[in-house]
Design a protein around this motif. Structure first.
Motif, short mmCIF file in Angstrom:
data_model
loop_
_atom_site.label_atom_id
_atom_site.label_comp_id
_atom_site.label_asym_id
_atom_site.label_seq_id
_atom_site.Cartn_x
_atom_site.Cartn_y
_atom_site.Cartn_z
N ASN A 154 4.20 -3.17 -3.44
CA ASN A 154 5.64 -2.91 -3.53
C ASN A 154 6.39 -3.97 -4.31
O ASN A 154 7.56 -3.78 -4.63
N LEU A 155 5.75 -5.09 -4.59
CA LEU A 155 6.42 -6.16 -5.35
C LEU A 155 6.43 -5.88 -6.85
O LEU A 155 7.10 -6.59 -7.60
N GLY A 156 5.69 -4.88 -7.30
CA GLY A 156 5.73 -4.48 -8.70
C GLY A 156 4.71 -5.17 -9.60
O GLY A 156 4.82 -5.06 -10.82
N TYR A 157 3.72 -5.83 -9.03
CA TYR A 157 2.69 -6.48 -9.83
C TYR A 157 1.35 -5.80 -9.56
O TYR A 157 1.17 -5.14 -8.54
N GLU A 158 0.42 -5.97 -10.49
CA GLU A 158 -0.94 -5.48 -10.28
C GLU A 158 -1.50 -6.12 -9.02
O GLU A 158 -1.30 -7.33 -8.80
N THR A 159 -2.19 -5.35 -8.20
CA THR A 159 -2.87 -5.90 -7.04
C THR A 159 -4.35 -5.61 -7.17
O THR A 159 -4.75 -4.59 -7.74
N ILE A 160 -5.15 -6.51 -6.65
CA ILE A 160 -6.61 -6.34 -6.68
C ILE A 160 -7.16 -6.71 -5.31
O ILE A 160 -6.75 -7.72 -4.73
#
Length: 141
Positions: A59-65
């Motif tokens: 939800n923070l708007g960055y790519e997550t892995i």
């Protein structure tokens, strides 16, 4: 993969046994602790990846892995993020370092020389969650 771009990687998650709740989303002042890490790392990074097993961070708007190898601690997040990163150069910080100074990150990056990794240290204690990692470092894990 020879480029001069820099990926900022924020390591989130962990069990938070001592803290008792998710440290990254914990509100400190007027923002979650992870935002302090993002604000600092964004001063030098071309892109940002959040390494987490918690879907809430998307939800923070960055790519997550997500970790490829679960339950092995922060090294699992570092490994997954280095594999995922599109850049040779990576700065890694933990989500729970609200007093981190972006000047320290710049110093680490600018003084890495030809090393595959360079970390902040204090009293001979190495802090791998405030470090530079070359993408190729992952091959040694």
């Amino acid at each position: 993969m020879a480029n001069n771009k820099l990926t900022g990687i924020v390591i989130c998650g962990g069990k938070s046994y001592r803290f008792g709740q998710d440290k990254g989303m914990y509100m400190l002042g007027d923002k979650p602790m992870i935002q302090y890490a993002i604000d600092n790392i964004s001063t030098i990074a071309d892109d940002i990846i959040i390494s987490t097993n918690d879907p809430e961070y998307a939800n923070l708007g960055y790519e997550t892995i997500e970790d490829r190898y679960k339950d092995i601690g922060p090294i699992g997040g570092i490994m997954a993020a280095l594999e995922y990163s599109q850049n040779e150069n990576n700065i890694i910080v933990s989500c729970d370092m609200p007093f981190l100074n972006s000047e320290l990150l710049k110093y680490i990056y600018n003084n890495k020389e030809n090393h595959l990794a360079a970390s902040a240290t204090f009293n001979n204690f190495v802090e791998p969650l405030c470090s530079y990692f070359n993408k190729n470092t992952g091959y040694y894990f």
